[in-house]
Design a protein around this motif. Structure first.
Motif, PDB file in Angstrom:
ATOM      1  N   LEU A   1       0.885  -1.237  -0.212  1.00  0.00           N
ATOM      2  CA  LEU A   1      -0.074  -0.083   0.050  1.00  0.00           C
ATOM      3  C   LEU A   1       1.072   1.140  -0.045  1.00  0.00           C
ATOM      4  O   LEU A   1       0.614   2.178  -0.612  1.00  0.00           O
ATOM      5  CB  LEU A   1      -0.865  -0.053   1.209  1.00  0.00           C
ATOM      6  N   GLN A   2       1.849   1.226   0.712  1.00  0.00           N
ATOM      7  CA  GLN A   2       2.847   2.484   0.931  1.00  0.00           C
ATOM      8  C   GLN A   2       3.409   2.820  -0.465  1.00  0.00           C
ATOM      9  O   GLN A   2       3.492   3.678  -1.080  1.00  0.00           O
ATOM     10  CB  GLN A   2       3.868   2.283   1.858  1.00  0.00           C
ATOM     11  N   GLU A   3       3.789   1.496  -1.058  1.00  0.00           N
ATOM     12  CA  GLU A   3       4.625   1.658  -2.550  1.00  0.00           C
ATOM     13  C   GLU A   3       3.342   2.268  -3.506  1.00  0.00           C
ATOM     14  O   GLU A   3       3.974   3.128  -4.271  1.00  0.00           O
ATOM     15  CB  GLU A   3       4.853   0.242  -3.043  1.00  0.00           C
ATOM     16  N   VAL A   4       2.163   1.797  -3.610  1.00  0.00           N
ATOM     17  CA  VAL A   4       1.192   2.412  -4.436  1.00  0.00           C
ATOM     18  C   VAL A   4       1.055   3.936  -3.894  1.00  0.00           C
ATOM     19  O   VAL A   4       0.883   4.754  -4.955  1.00  0.00           O
ATOM     20  CB  VAL A   4      -0.473   1.433  -3.986  1.00  0.00           C
ATOM     21  N   ALA A   5       0.962   4.282  -2.863  1.00  0.00           N
ATOM     22  CA  ALA A   5       0.752   5.607  -2.335  1.00  0.00           C
ATOM     23  C   ALA A   5       1.935   6.302  -3.031  1.00  0.00           C
ATOM     24  O   ALA A   5       1.754   7.529  -3.389  1.00  0.00           O
ATOM     25  CB  ALA A   5       0.710   5.852  -0.847  1.00  0.00           C
ATOM     26  N   THR A   6       3.118   5.915  -3.051  1.00  0.00           N
ATOM     27  CA  THR A   6       4.362   6.694  -3.508  1.00  0.00           C
ATOM     28  C   THR A   6       4.252   6.956  -4.832  1.00  0.00           C
ATOM     29  O   THR A   6       4.378   7.855  -5.534  1.00  0.00           O
ATOM     30  CB  THR A   6       5.498   5.750  -3.246  1.00  0.00           C
ATOM     31  N   ASN A   7       3.426   5.623  -5.743  1.00  0.00           N
ATOM     32  CA  ASN A   7       3.289   5.782  -7.078  1.00  0.00           C
ATOM     33  C   ASN A   7       2.368   6.875  -7.533  1.00  0.00           C
ATOM     34  O   ASN A   7       2.416   7.629  -8.305  1.00  0.00           O
ATOM     35  CB  ASN A   7       2.867   4.484  -7.726  1.00  0.00           C
ATOM     36  N   ILE A   8       1.284   7.172  -6.663  1.00  0.00           N
ATOM     37  CA  ILE A   8       0.453   8.025  -7.012  1.00  0.00           C
ATOM     38  C   ILE A   8       0.847   9.276  -6.699  1.00  0.00           C
ATOM     39  O   ILE A   8       0.551  10.377  -7.553  1.00  0.00           O
ATOM     40  CB  ILE A   8      -0.945   7.778  -5.978  1.00  0.00           C
ATOM     41  N   ARG A   9       1.786   9.535  -5.698  1.00  0.00           N
ATOM     42  CA  ARG A   9       2.449  10.853  -5.657  1.00  0.00           C
ATOM     43  C   ARG A   9       3.274  11.122  -6.784  1.00  0.00           C
ATOM     44  O   ARG A   9       3.421  12.088  -7.334  1.00  0.00           O
ATOM     45  CB  ARG A   9       3.142  10.861  -4.140  1.00  0.00           C
TER      46      ARG A   9
ATOM     47  N   GLY B 117      -3.421  10.718   8.963  1.00  0.00           N
ATOM     48  CA  GLY B 117      -3.761  10.522   7.827  1.00  0.00           C
ATOM     49  C   GLY B 117      -2.546   9.863   6.770  1.00  0.00           C
ATOM     50  O   GLY B 117      -2.925   9.782   5.552  1.00  0.00           O
ATOM     51  N   HIS B 118      -1.414   9.776   7.495  1.00  0.00           N
ATOM     52  CA  HIS B 118      -0.440   9.248   6.608  1.00  0.00           C
ATOM     53  C   HIS B 118       0.067   7.614   7.324  1.00  0.00           C
ATOM     54  O   HIS B 118       1.033   7.067   6.898  1.00  0.00           O
ATOM     55  CB  HIS B 118       0.849  10.167   6.573  1.00  0.00           C
ATOM     56  N   ASN B 119      -0.733   7.336   8.120  1.00  0.00           N
ATOM     57  CA  ASN B 119      -0.508   5.851   8.762  1.00  0.00           C
ATOM     58  C   ASN B 119      -1.346   5.079   8.249  1.00  0.00           C
ATOM     59  O   ASN B 119      -2.615   4.934   8.504  1.00  0.00           O
ATOM     60  CB  ASN B 119      -0.590   5.918  10.319  1.00  0.00           C
ATOM     61  N   MET B 120      -0.919   4.111   7.546  1.00  0.00           N
ATOM     62  CA  MET B 120      -1.729   2.987   6.758  1.00  0.00           C
ATOM     63  C   MET B 120      -2.598   2.310   7.919  1.00  0.00           C
ATOM     64  O   MET B 120      -3.817   1.961   7.567  1.00  0.00           O
ATOM     65  CB  MET B 120      -1.004   2.237   5.991  1.00  0.00           C
ATOM     66  N   GLU B 121      -1.865   1.851   8.776  1.00  0.00           N
ATOM     67  CA  GLU B 121      -2.741   1.108   9.885  1.00  0.00           C
ATOM     68  C   GLU B 121      -3.907   1.708  10.516  1.00  0.00           C
ATOM     69  O   GLU B 121      -5.203   1.483  10.692  1.00  0.00           O
ATOM     70  CB  GLU B 121      -1.765   0.646  10.938  1.00  0.00           C
ATOM     71  N   GLU B 122      -3.621   2.794  10.718  1.00  0.00           N
ATOM     72  CA  GLU B 122      -4.609   3.824  11.445  1.00  0.00           C
ATOM     73  C   GLU B 122      -5.749   4.292  10.298  1.00  0.00           C
ATOM     74  O   GLU B 122      -6.969   4.198  10.714  1.00  0.00           O
ATOM     75  CB  GLU B 122      -4.078   5.263  11.847  1.00  0.00           C
TER      76      GLU B 122
END
Length: 275
Positions: free
Chosen positions: A9-17, A212-217
């Motif tokens: 998920l973090q990798e996807v978010a980086t790609n979106i950025r 809002g930047h913590n995937m688990e939360e």
């Protein structure tokens, strides 16, 4: 949290950025700051939570997302492209004459866009109708919407919030991208919006406040919202405008400014480069 790969998920978010930076640079205009702050939120929605099908974007029982702060279109476009609703090549045509992707979402021409938005407050209002219609039609789905914290200065937002509480729309989850900035500067200097939590509570909403930047939360908040019955849920996501690009972070000037080529290269390098 079972079967959730946070790293993916973090990798996807980086790609979106990266998509956001490249698209706004190619357009020469746009809104990177509030798009970058919302990337993690949309990643969880589009790649973990929502029941959607890029091959059948109009399926009846789909979950629906409305970008109420429509000027942050680059983050929605990035999420849709990464999810496979349309080719990523379209991102580099952002705001070009005749292109599919324009400065605000267009439900008539972009697969996966549920509502044309731009005038602040109106996107949120339409989700009240969507959620109520699903209740009346006995469709088992969820409605999500993302608002900016500056957007909730609009009176229309609170009329909609009142209606959602009145109709006990527990199939509705609103998310406030609470980065503290808007085009004219800090919210507290322009028009104070706090306390956001107490205001929504007074309108009959279940309130969850998260990083809002913590995937688990983020995941846990959406899970809790789904389990909450008898009232709508608002997730107040504390974020950083321009998140992921050091020179854009917490800078109101990047609300609606496009990076030049040199700044784009620097930003992409900070995000891990383009493969």
């Amino acid at each position: 949290m079972q079967n959730v790969n946070i790293q993916q998920l973090q990798e996807v978010a980086t790609n979106i950025r990266k998509d956001i930076i490249q698209a706004v640079n190619a357009a020469g205009s746009g809104h990177p700051g509030g798009s970058l702050s919302a990337a993690d939120l949309l990643t969880v929605l589009y790649f973990h939570k929502m029941n959607i099908d890029p091959k059948n974007p109009k399926m009846e029982n789909r979950d629906r997302f409305v970008l109420s702060k429509g000027h942050a279109a680059p983050v929605l476009y990035g999420a849709l492209a990464e999810r496979g609703f349309f080719p990523k090549e379209e991102l580099l045509k952002l705001r070009h004459m005749g292109a599919m992707l324009q400065g605000h979402p267009d439900m008539k021409n972009i697969p996966g866009v549920e509502m044309s938005t731009g005038s602040l407050g109106q996107g949120f209002s339409t989700t009240i109708g969507m959620a109520l219609a699903s209740k009346l039609d006995k469709i088992d789905n969820r409605i999500y919407t993302l608002l900016g914290d500056g957007e909730i200065q609009e009176g229309l937002v609170w009329e909609a919030a009142m209606a959602a509480g009145h109709y006990k729309l527990d199939n509705l989850t609103a998310i406030v991208d609470f980065n503290g900035l808007q085009i004219d500067g800090r919210n507290d200097d322009v028009m104070t919006v706090s306390p956001i939590d107490k205001k929504f509570e007074s309108f009959g909403w279940n309130v969850i406040t998260i990083d809002g930047h913590n995937m688990e939360e983020i995941i846990n908040a959406f899970d809790e919202a789904e389990k909450t019955k008898g009232k709508p849920t608002v997730v107040i996501a504390k974020t950083i405008k321009g998140k992921g690009v050091s020179f854009m972070e917490d800078q109101a000037g990047w609300h609606g400014s496009a990076p030049n080529d040199e700044q784009t290269t620097t930003a992409l390098d900070e995000l891990g480069g383009v493969k």
